[in-house]
Motif scaffolding. Structure first.
Motif, PDB file in Angstrom:
ATOM      1  N   ALA A  39       2.609  -2.368   3.090  1.00 48.88           N
ATOM      2  CA  ALA A  39       3.279  -2.249   4.383  1.00 48.88           C
ATOM      3  C   ALA A  39       4.656  -1.628   4.206  1.00 48.88           C
ATOM      4  O   ALA A  39       5.322  -1.835   3.190  1.00 48.88           O
ATOM      5  N   SER A  40       5.084  -0.879   5.199  1.00 45.72           N
ATOM      6  CA  SER A  40       6.415  -0.271   5.182  1.00 45.72           C
ATOM      7  C   SER A  40       7.476  -1.354   5.011  1.00 45.72           C
ATOM      8  O   SER A  40       7.459  -2.373   5.709  1.00 45.72           O
ATOM      9  N   GLY A  41       8.380  -1.171   4.069  1.00 45.40           N
ATOM     10  CA  GLY A  41       9.455  -2.130   3.843  1.00 45.40           C
ATOM     11  C   GLY A  41       9.095  -3.267   2.905  1.00 45.40           C
ATOM     12  O   GLY A  41       9.962  -4.046   2.514  1.00 45.40           O
ATOM     13  N   ASP A  42       7.834  -3.392   2.524  1.00 44.16           N
ATOM     14  CA  ASP A  42       7.411  -4.466   1.610  1.00 44.16           C
ATOM     15  C   ASP A  42       7.540  -3.967   0.175  1.00 44.16           C
ATOM     16  O   ASP A  42       6.726  -3.175  -0.290  1.00 44.16           O
ATOM     17  N   ASN A  43       8.554  -4.431  -0.531  1.00 42.87           N
ATOM     18  CA  ASN A  43       8.792  -3.984  -1.901  1.00 42.87           C
ATOM     19  C   ASN A  43       8.020  -4.778  -2.942  1.00 42.87           C
ATOM     20  O   ASN A  43       8.030  -4.429  -4.121  1.00 42.87           O
ATOM     21  N   SER A  44       7.354  -5.849  -2.528  1.00 37.76           N
ATOM     22  CA  SER A  44       6.568  -6.677  -3.449  1.00 37.76           C
ATOM     23  C   SER A  44       5.230  -7.053  -2.821  1.00 37.76           C
ATOM     24  O   SER A  44       4.957  -8.232  -2.599  1.00 37.76           O
ATOM     25  N   PRO A  45       4.385  -6.061  -2.520  1.00 37.00           N
ATOM     26  CA  PRO A  45       3.110  -6.390  -1.864  1.00 37.00           C
ATOM     27  C   PRO A  45       2.226  -7.273  -2.748  1.00 37.00           C
ATOM     28  O   PRO A  45       2.263  -7.171  -3.972  1.00 37.00           O
ATOM     29  N   GLY A  52       0.000  -9.703  -7.539  1.00 37.09           N
ATOM     30  CA  GLY A  52       0.850  -8.616  -7.076  1.00 37.09           C
ATOM     31  C   GLY A  52       0.030  -7.330  -7.005  1.00 37.09           C
ATOM     32  O   GLY A  52      -0.843  -7.091  -7.840  1.00 37.09           O
ATOM     33  N   ALA A  53       0.294  -6.522  -5.983  1.00 40.33           N
ATOM     34  CA  ALA A  53      -0.469  -5.290  -5.788  1.00 40.33           C
ATOM     35  C   ALA A  53      -0.237  -4.306  -6.929  1.00 40.33           C
ATOM     36  O   ALA A  53       0.881  -4.204  -7.442  1.00 40.33           O
ATOM     37  N   TYR A  54      -1.299  -3.598  -7.317  1.00 43.82           N
ATOM     38  CA  TYR A  54      -1.218  -2.612  -8.392  1.00 43.82           C
ATOM     39  C   TYR A  54      -2.252  -1.510  -8.159  1.00 43.82           C
ATOM     40  O   TYR A  54      -3.248  -1.724  -7.462  1.00 43.82           O
ATOM     41  N   ILE A  55      -1.993  -0.337  -8.740  1.00 46.42           N
ATOM     42  CA  ILE A  55      -2.940   0.765  -8.662  1.00 46.42           C
ATOM     43  C   ILE A  55      -4.192   0.373  -9.437  1.00 46.42           C
ATOM     44  O   ILE A  55      -4.102  -0.062 -10.585  1.00 46.42           O
ATOM     45  N   GLY A  56      -5.333   0.517  -8.820  1.00 49.19           N
ATOM     46  CA  GLY A  56      -6.602   0.098  -9.417  1.00 49.19           C
ATOM     47  C   GLY A  56      -7.186  -1.096  -8.687  1.00 49.19           C
ATOM     48  O   GLY A  56      -8.360  -1.421  -8.842  1.00 49.19           O
ATOM     49  N   GLY A  57      -6.353  -1.759  -7.864  1.00 46.32           N
ATOM     50  CA  GLY A  57      -6.841  -2.849  -7.032  1.00 46.32           C
ATOM     51  C   GLY A  57      -7.480  -2.285  -5.769  1.00 46.32           C
ATOM     52  O   GLY A  57      -7.084  -1.225  -5.285  1.00 46.32           O
ATOM     53  N   ILE A  58      -8.471  -2.975  -5.247  1.00 40.35           N
ATOM     54  CA  ILE A  58      -9.154  -2.526  -4.030  1.00 40.35           C
ATOM     55  C   ILE A  58      -9.385  -3.691  -3.085  1.00 40.35           C
ATOM     56  O   ILE A  58      -9.360  -4.852  -3.484  1.00 40.35           O
ATOM     57  N   ALA A  59      -9.625  -3.317  -1.830  1.00 41.31           N
ATOM     58  CA  ALA A  59     -10.002  -4.294  -0.806  1.00 41.31           C
ATOM     59  C   ALA A  59     -11.456  -4.044  -0.427  1.00 41.31           C
ATOM     60  O   ALA A  59     -11.953  -2.920  -0.509  1.00 41.31           O
ATOM     61  N   VAL A  60     -12.129  -5.109  -0.018  1.00 40.75           N
ATOM     62  CA  VAL A  60     -13.500  -5.039   0.484  1.00 40.75           C
ATOM     63  C   VAL A  60     -13.573  -5.865   1.767  1.00 40.75           C
ATOM     64  O   VAL A  60     -12.642  -6.595   2.098  1.00 40.75           O
ATOM     65  N   HIS A  61     -14.688  -5.736   2.478  1.00 36.92           N
ATOM     66  CA  HIS A  61     -14.900  -6.576   3.660  1.00 36.92           C
ATOM     67  C   HIS A  61     -14.963  -8.047   3.241  1.00 36.92           C
ATOM     68  O   HIS A  61     -15.315  -8.349   2.100  1.00 36.92           O
ATOM     69  N   PRO A  62     -14.692  -8.955   4.174  1.00 37.64           N
ATOM     70  CA  PRO A  62     -14.949 -10.365   3.888  1.00 37.64           C
ATOM     71  C   PRO A  62     -16.464 -10.600   3.882  1.00 37.64           C
ATOM     72  O   PRO A  62     -17.224  -9.782   4.410  1.00 37.64           O
ATOM     73  N   SER A  63     -16.899 -11.694   3.293  1.00 38.91           N
ATOM     74  CA  SER A  63     -18.338 -11.988   3.211  1.00 38.91           C
ATOM     75  C   SER A  63     -18.955 -12.212   4.587  1.00 38.91           C
ATOM     76  O   SER A  63     -20.148 -12.013   4.777  1.00 38.91           O
ATOM     77  N   SER A  64     -18.149 -12.623   5.556  1.00 40.85           N
ATOM     78  CA  SER A  64     -18.591 -12.662   6.955  1.00 40.85           C
ATOM     79  C   SER A  64     -17.387 -12.310   7.819  1.00 40.85           C
ATOM     80  O   SER A  64     -16.246 -12.526   7.423  1.00 40.85           O
ATOM     81  N   TYR A 122      -6.277   0.903  -3.052  1.00 35.56           N
ATOM     82  CA  TYR A 122      -4.827   0.750  -2.924  1.00 35.56           C
ATOM     83  C   TYR A 122      -4.134   1.950  -3.561  1.00 35.56           C
ATOM     84  O   TYR A 122      -4.329   2.235  -4.742  1.00 35.56           O
ATOM     85  N   PHE A 123      -3.322   2.662  -2.765  1.00 39.40           N
ATOM     86  CA  PHE A 123      -2.623   3.866  -3.223  1.00 39.40           C
ATOM     87  C   PHE A 123      -1.170   3.601  -3.604  1.00 39.40           C
ATOM     88  O   PHE A 123      -0.441   4.518  -3.918  1.00 39.40           O
ATOM     89  N   GLY A 124      -0.734   2.362  -3.556  1.00 40.32           N
ATOM     90  CA  GLY A 124       0.616   2.031  -3.994  1.00 40.32           C
ATOM     91  C   GLY A 124       1.506   1.532  -2.881  1.00 40.32           C
ATOM     92  O   GLY A 124       1.113   1.434  -1.725  1.00 40.32           O
ATOM     93  N   LYS A 125       2.750   1.205  -3.260  1.00 36.24           N
ATOM     94  CA  LYS A 125       3.751   0.781  -2.284  1.00 36.24           C
ATOM     95  C   LYS A 125       3.953   1.890  -1.258  1.00 36.24           C
ATOM     96  O   LYS A 125       3.818   3.069  -1.561  1.00 36.24           O
TER      97      LYS A 125
END
Length: 148
Positions: A39-45, A52-64, A122-125
């Motif tokens: 998010a804009s302004g979030d320096n520690s996602p 902590g967020a990092y390059i190589g992490g991904i999001a998926v849908h919830p199981s329901s 995830y493309f980064g901060k």
């Protein structure tokens, strides 16, 4: 003594062999991939997994579907996703990846009408470069294997 030690060793090997078979790799084809930034302004996602967020992490849908399931991903947190056919995704900062780790959930109500096995990379901060790169990435189709 040697015979019982050998029998115990064989039992342990069989136990590990049997339990790992329960986590067979699964391949999915022609699934939607999108990209996002912090998010804009979030320096520690932080991802939904708590890491902590990092390059190589991904999001998926919830199981329901539903916002209450933000911490119940389709694949367990920590599962590895590997793109098939040596395909790669280029991410700002000089990254070219074909392997990702499930760390986050997104599109909790499938508002984007994405495939059920969708991946959000995830493309980064947030900054103008990562934000524009995520927009330019758009929606693409990839096939991948889940390694539990």
């Amino acid at each position: 003594m040697k015979k019982s030690l050998f029998t115990m060793l064989i039992s342990v090997v069989l136990a590990f062999t049997t339990s790992s078979a329960a986590f067979a790799d699964t391949t999915y084809t022609n699934q939607d991939f999108t990209a996002y930034t912090g998010a804009s302004g979030d320096n520690s996602p932080v991802f939904a997994s708590g890491n902590g967020a990092y390059i190589g992490g991904i999001a998926v849908h919830p199981s329901s579907w539903g916002s209450s399931n933000w911490n119940k991903p389709t694949y367990r947190f920590g599962a590895m996703i590997v793109l098939n056919n040596n395909q790669r995704i280029t991410i700002p900062g000089g990254y070219s990846l074909n392997t990702f780790i499930v760390e986050d959930t997104g599109d909790l109500n499938n508002a984007g009408k994405l495939t059920y096995r969708w991946i959000d990379v995830y493309f980064g901060k947030y900054n103008s470069t990562t934000h524009q790169a995520a927009i330019n990435f758009g929606k693409k189709k990839f096939s991948y294997t889940v390694i539990s």
